[in-house]
Design an enzyme around this catalytic site. Structure first.
Site, PDB file in Angstrom:
ATOM      1  CG  ASN A   1      -0.441  -0.028   2.509  1.00 14.01           C
ATOM      2  OD1 ASN A   1       0.754  -0.278   2.663  1.00 14.01           O
ATOM      3  ND2 ASN A   1      -1.247   0.233   3.513  1.00 14.01           N
TER       4      ASN A   1
ATOM      5  CG  ASP B   1      -1.886 -12.602   9.418  1.00 15.04           C
ATOM      6  OD1 ASP B   1      -2.471 -11.514   9.408  1.00 15.04           O
ATOM      7  OD2 ASP B   1      -2.269 -13.654   8.840  1.00 15.04           O
TER       8      ASP B   1
ATOM      9  NE  ARG C   1      -4.364   6.012   5.167  1.00 13.18           N
ATOM     10  CZ  ARG C   1      -5.092   6.568   6.135  1.00 13.18           C
ATOM     11  NH1 ARG C   1      -6.411   6.484   6.115  1.00 13.18           N
ATOM     12  NH2 ARG C   1      -4.510   7.197   7.128  1.00 13.18           N
ATOM     13  CB  CYS C   2      -2.040  -0.452   8.890  1.00 10.13           C
ATOM     14  SG  CYS C   2      -0.747  -0.418   7.728  1.00 10.13           S
TER      15      CYS C   2
ATOM     16  CD  GLU D   1       1.823  -0.451  10.504  1.00 12.48           C
ATOM     17  OE1 GLU D   1       0.758  -1.117  10.444  1.00 12.48           O
ATOM     18  OE2 GLU D   1       2.170   0.386   9.673  1.00 12.48           O
TER      19      GLU D   1
HETATM   20  O1  G3P Z   1      -0.881   1.200   6.060  1.00 13.72           O
HETATM   21  C1  G3P Z   1       0.316   1.507   6.614  1.00 13.72           C
HETATM   22  C2  G3P Z   1       0.515   2.801   7.198  1.00 13.72           C
HETATM   23  O2  G3P Z   1       1.757   2.949   7.747  1.00 13.72           O
HETATM   24  C3  G3P Z   1      -0.433   3.922   7.156  1.00 13.72           C
HETATM   25  O3  G3P Z   1       0.132   5.149   6.883  1.00 13.72           O
HETATM   26  O4  G3P Z   1       0.107   7.538   6.318  1.00 13.72           O
HETATM   27  O5  G3P Z   1      -1.800   6.093   5.668  1.00 13.72           O
HETATM   28  O6  G3P Z   1      -1.455   6.669   8.044  1.00 13.72           O
HETATM   29  P1  G3P Z   1      -0.811   6.439   6.720  1.00 13.72           P
END
Ligand code: G3P
Length: 478
Positions: free
Chosen positions: A158, A236, A286-287, A253
């Site tokens: 991503n 994972d 996005r995480c 992460e």
């Molecule tokens: O998805 C991973 C991440 O590190 C999210 O980054 O900048 O979208 O909050 P951001």
């Protein structure tokens, strides 16, 4: 046919001796768009050997020169930002505008890291012995920071550029070598990034980029005795990597299920815009996306209709057209999202929009009246579908956040700052945002997950510190 890209080793671009390649599928067309080398174990070993040798030279290169080379890298990357963004559009279906933003943010991150590294690494500590009982003032200790050696950097699909440089730049400023294993979707953007790094003039072998199948080279890379630190962002797989890795620092992460708690006194417009931005940008991939809304029952209808109004305005289509919602990264990902949605439907959730999917393109969906027995209450869809849980007490919201294995971020909307702080303290998650959507940036802020969301803290400052070890020299006086 599709363009085939070489891998980068010892300062050169090479074709793998495997004779095999890996296809990169354009998520929008479902057709192969690029090919990258399927590297062999032998090629991995050679990269590690070159990295080790080059690191010795790099660690002795004056800090100001290391910083200067990083600044040059940032400037070259900036010149290439539009063409690299073009790869992101094709490989990961990130819209054109956000793709450019990702590259520009990366240039800023590299320069900032060079600056911050200069300040952090310029300083050590001087200690004297006579503070500890029984000691005279006859020992002086000089504490300094030294590099770890070879850093393995594994970014996710991503942010193939930004999450590559967020590992590469701190590794290099601190005097380490780097082996980059780009994600398959996003590999070509990653290789273009490495081309910019090559032009900046780092020593040969200091950085290499290995592409290929995780099944072939994944274990070798992550368990390699020559690797001294792993910085990984992804799913994972990170948990299994951490079980196999040796006695080395890990920075991981691994996803999130960020809860957004909305109280009765919240500015509901503000909450709604943050929920839409936080939940649906880059189609929820996005995480740090808002992945579950926990709203107090008395304001739920108002909030939900404000969110729905905004969801209606999201454009859905292709990344080249700069649509808000673009195809998700792969067919398997789209199928997984669909599975979560079907499960919620069967168990009686309310849908505010109709489920619609064409190929990997999924129309944004707000799923209401979600209950704890539904998978979507707990699992991370990584797509443009957002569950709403109506809560009767604040405690219910806090519990929902804390009961999840993921614990990356979370957010609270309220006008009562005392309540906000109390809830933030009670939410057991890496970062809690008050009156704003979860986000990693600005990139010098600390960024970390608790529980299954990861280990170690990122952000420019923390990454620099994690990529060094402490070395001390003690002077013993007579
Ligand atoms: O998805 C991973 C991440 O590190 C999210 O980054 O900048 O979208 O909050 P951001």
């Amino acid at each position: 046919g599709e363009d085939t890209f070489k891998f980068y080793t010892d300062g050169e671009w090479k074709t793998s001796t495997s004779g095999k390649t890996v296809n990169i599928i354009n998520p929008s067309t479902l057709k192969p768009v690029f090919k990258v080398q399927a590297c062999t174990q032998d090629e991995v070993n050679k990269c590690v050997d070159s990295a080790k040798a080059a690191q010795k030279i790099w660690a002795k290169t004056p800090l100001w020169k290391r910083a200067e080379t990083l600044h040059r890298f940032a400037a070259i990357l900036r010149e290439h930002s539009v063409s690299i963004a073009g790869c992101l559009v094709k490989e990961i279906a990130k819209c054109q505008k956000d793709s450019v933003t990702e590259v520009v943010r990366s240039c800023d991150l590299i320069s900032y890291t060079a600056e911050e590294g200069i300040r952090i690494l310029a300083q050590g500590k001087f200690l004297v012995s006579d503070s500890f009982p029984g000691n005279e003032r006859n020992k002086y200790c000089l504490e300094s920071k030294i590099p770890l050696g070879v850093i393995l950097a594994i970014p996710p699909f991503n942010y193939p550029v930004n999450l590559a440089v967020s590992k590469i730049a701190p590794a290099l400023i601190t005097g380490n070598a780097v082996i980059l294993k780009p994600p398959t979707q996003g590999a070509v953007a990653g290789l273009h990034l490495i081309h910019c790094l090559h032009l900046a003039g780092f020593p040969k072998g200091l950085v290499s980029a290995i592409t290929g199948k995780g099944s072939e080279i994944g274990d070798l890379l992550t368990m390699h005795p020559g690797i001294n630190c792993i910085s990984f962002t992804g799913g994972d797989t990170g948990i299994s990597i951490s079980k196999k890795a040796g006695m080395i620092p890990l920075q991981m992460e691994l996803g999130g299920k960020d809860a957004c708690i909305v109280l009765e006194d919240a500015d509901l417009d503000l909450a709604a815009s943050n929920i839409v931005k936080g939940g649906y940008s880059y189609s929820g991939q996005r995480c740090t996306a808002v992945k579950v809304v926990c709203v107090m029952e008395s304001v739920a209808d108002t909030l939900v209709s404000a969110v729905n109004e905004k969801v209606k305005k999201l454009s859905v289509g292709m990344p080249e057209k700069n649509c808000d919602i673009t195809p998700v990264v792969s067919e398997s990902s789209a199928n997984f999202i669909q599975g979560l949605v079907e499960d919620a439907k069967e168990k009686g959730a309310t849908f505010h929009q109709e489920w619609k999917r064409e190929g990997n393109l999924i129309w944004p969906l707000l799923i209401d009246h979600v209950r704890p027995d539904m998978r979507i209450a707990w699992e991370e869809p990584f797509g443009p579908v957002l569950p709403v849980i109506r809560i009767k007490t604040i405690e219910e919201g806090i519990h929902h956040c804390n009961a999840n294995n993921f614990a990356l971020q979370g957010c609270i909307f309220t006008r009562d700052i005392n309540k906000a702080i109390m809830i933030s303290d009670a939410m057991e998650s890496g970062t809690i945002q008050i009156n704003g959507a979860p986000a990693r940036g600005p990139d010098h802020f600390p960024f970390q997950g608790l529980r299954d969301s990861g280990i170690g803290s990122q952000g420019i400052i923390n990454s620099i510190n994690i990529m060094c070890k402490v070395k001390s020299t003690v002077i013993n006086l007579p």
